[in-house]
Structure formats: C-alpha cells, structure tokens
Write a protein that holds these residues in place. Structure first.
Motif, PDB file in Angstrom:
ATOM      1  N   UNK A 242       0.804  -1.223   0.000  1.00  0.00           N
ATOM      2  CA  UNK A 242       0.000   0.000   0.000  1.00  0.00           C
ATOM      3  C   UNK A 242       0.837   1.272   0.000  1.00  0.00           C
ATOM      4  N   UNK A 243       2.060   1.216   0.548  1.00  0.00           N
ATOM      5  CA  UNK A 243       2.867   2.436   0.626  1.00  0.00           C
ATOM      6  C   UNK A 243       3.988   2.496  -0.398  1.00  0.00           C
ATOM      7  N   UNK A 244       4.360   1.354  -0.993  1.00  0.00           N
ATOM      8  CA  UNK A 244       5.509   1.347  -1.902  1.00  0.00           C
ATOM      9  C   UNK A 244       5.156   0.803  -3.275  1.00  0.00           C
ATOM     10  N   UNK A 245       4.898  -0.501  -3.340  1.00  0.00           N
ATOM     11  CA  UNK A 245       4.881  -1.190  -4.630  1.00  0.00           C
ATOM     12  C   UNK A 245       3.759  -0.731  -5.558  1.00  0.00           C
ATOM     13  N   UNK A 246       2.549  -0.603  -5.024  1.00  0.00           N
ATOM     14  CA  UNK A 246       1.413  -0.233  -5.872  1.00  0.00           C
ATOM     15  C   UNK A 246       1.605   1.156  -6.468  1.00  0.00           C
ATOM     16  N   UNK A 247       1.961   2.131  -5.637  1.00  0.00           N
ATOM     17  CA  UNK A 247       2.085   3.508  -6.112  1.00  0.00           C
ATOM     18  C   UNK A 247       3.332   3.724  -6.960  1.00  0.00           C
ATOM     19  N   UNK A 248       4.362   2.932  -6.700  1.00  0.00           N
ATOM     20  CA  UNK A 248       5.533   2.974  -7.564  1.00  0.00           C
ATOM     21  C   UNK A 248       5.165   2.468  -8.955  1.00  0.00           C
ATOM     22  N   UNK A 249       4.382   1.391  -8.991  1.00  0.00           N
ATOM     23  CA  UNK A 249       3.946   0.828 -10.271  1.00  0.00           C
ATOM     24  C   UNK A 249       3.047   1.807 -11.031  1.00  0.00           C
ATOM     25  N   UNK A 250       2.174   2.495 -10.311  1.00  0.00           N
ATOM     26  CA  UNK A 250       1.297   3.473 -10.963  1.00  0.00           C
ATOM     27  C   UNK A 250       2.125   4.607 -11.563  1.00  0.00           C
TER      28      UNK A 250
END
Length: 283
Positions: free
Chosen positions: A142-150
């Motif tokens: 929720x704090x790293x991987x998803x938003x980095x991918x977006x």
C-alpha cells in the motif's frame, strides 16, 4: 474524523505522493536491477536483513535497555527501506538503477525475512510470537509497490506529463509530511523524553553507525552503491516497524515513541556521512 486521525491520514497521503513521484521518474529496468545482479542482491540482503538483526541481538544482550527501545530496534532491523529515502540517496550521489532496485527488492524480501528473523530474535525474550507475512505485505504494497507501479505506468504512457508533474508532487509530499510529523512529535514529546537515559541514545547512535558501516562495506566497488546501501541499512521504514512492534508486543505503548526517537537521532547521525559522500562521490 478527529484531529489525530486526520494527521495520520495526511502522513499516509504524503508517503503515497512521495512514492508516486519516485515512480514518475523511475524506469522498469531500474526497479528490476538487483534481480539481474544477484551478487549485489546477496550483499544487500546480508547488510539489511542478516547483519542488522544480529547486531540488535547483541545490543539487547549487552545493554539493560527499556523494553520499548529493545522492541523498537528489533522492529526497525527487520523493516524495509522507507519510501521517502531514495530521494535522499539520489541527492547523495546514488544511481537510479540500484536505488530503485534496492527499494523494490528489499521491500519484497521483507515479507519473507521479517517473520523468519523475528522468530529467532523473539526467543531471546522467551516468546514464540510470529509476524503474519500479511502484516508486512499490506504495508509494503500500500505504501511502496502499488504507487511505484502506478507512477512508472504514467511515465511509460505519458512521459512528458510525468516529467512535468513529478517535481510539484514531490514538493507537496514533502510539505505534507512535515506538517503531519510535527504534531505527532509534539504529542509524543513526553513519551519520547521518558525513554532518554539508560543508554538509549548511545545505543541508537551505535545502531545507525553500524548500519552505515555495514552498508558502506558491503556496497561493493561502486561508490554510488556504497552510499545507497549504507543509508538504506541505517534508515528503515517506520510504518512497518510500528506494525511489527504493535502486532508482537501490543502491551508496549512506548514502542512508537522509541521509533520516533530513532527517526530523530538517525536523521542527525547520518548528516556527516551524507556530507562526506557528496564531497567524495562524483555525481
């Protein structure tokens, strides 16, 4: 929603925005860098998830610390890189491929290594508690991987737009984080003050210095990699550390204050290293 909930929400939003801004400037080959360089991956793993937990075990055995401080150090030694750290690493001379690659690889590996290492370290306290991997996974996702991918996706589809908005979003994230942290620190000031003494400050300084030294020595021949791994080993994700502490030691209400104290001390202790690396590493 009360004031405390609003402050915590603002802090979470600031972290998400910071990671999204990083993603806008990252490339797919950057975040997969360590998986394509297994030797560097092993050295990074050794520095962050083997040496530091062992160091904490030795510190806990050698010093009669407050229980909250012991728990905070254990939790921090098992937490991945904070999502706001890569910006500091890049300013200190870090290279994008290793910086982003380390953020992603160590965040993923935390899901596996945190529960394994905490089981070993817990035995020193006569406990058999386990960290459910889902606790670490949820925070990392929720704090790293998803938003980095977006962010990376936006960069790929709209490169000009991503370049234009990356800096403004990063600035907003920094301001929002500062506005969020100040009330938290002010509210917890009494709890933090209660932990000072009994060797707490010395131990935290030692923890940070050993982290810097371990990362620097294991970073390999590339001076940029040394800088990045040193900062990453010494500076950890406070959100994951708080979750680990709360899940395994819910009775220790001062663990949050101990983690906040660590953030303050680590910020000061790493300044000389940052200055020295900026003067010796050619960017």
């Amino acid at each position: 929603m009360n004031l405390t909930q609003l402050i915590l929400l603002a802090l979470k939003v600031s972290i998400v925005l910071a990671v999204f801004a990083l993603g806008l400037g990252a490339r797919l080959k950057d975040i997969t860098y360590l998986f394509r360089h297994p030797r560097q991956l092993v050295r990074s793993l050794l520095s962050m998830y083997i040496i530091m937990p062992l160091v904490v075990g030795a510190i806990v055995a050698a010093f009669n610390l407050y229980p909250a401080v012991e728990i905070a150090l254990i939790a921090l030694s098992l937490s991945p890189i904070p999502p706001i750290l890569p910006k500091k690493q890049l300013k200190a001379g870090g290279e994008e491929d290793y910086t982003f690659g380390l953020l992603v690889a160590m965040s993923l590996l935390a899901i596996v290594f945190a529960p394994l290492m905490i089981k070993l370290l817990d035995r020193a306290f006569g406990r058999t508690d386990k960290i459910p991997p889902v606790v670490v996974a949820q925070i990392v996702l929720s704090t790293v991987l998803v938003w980095l991918a977006i962010g990376i996706t936006v960069r790929y589809l709209l490169p000009a737009f991503a370049q234009r908005i990356a800096k403004p979003i990063s600035v907003v994230a920094s301001v929002l984080m500062l506005v969020s942290l100040l009330p938290i620190l002010f509210t917890a000031r009494s709890a933090i003050a209660s932990l000072i003494g009994n060797g707490t400050i010395i131990v935290i300084v030692v923890f940070v210095l050993i982290g810097l030294a371990a990362g620097h020595l294991l970073g390999g021949p590339n001076p940029h990699h040394r800088t990045v791994l040193a900062l990453s080993t010494a500076t950890r994700h406070p959100g994951v550390a708080i979750a680990i502490a709360h899940t395994n030691f819910p009775e220790q209400k001062l663990a949050l204050a101990a983690i906040l104290l660590y953030l303050l001390i680590s910020g000061v202790v790493t300044i000389p290293y940052l200055k020295s690396r900026k003067s010796t590493v050619v960017i």
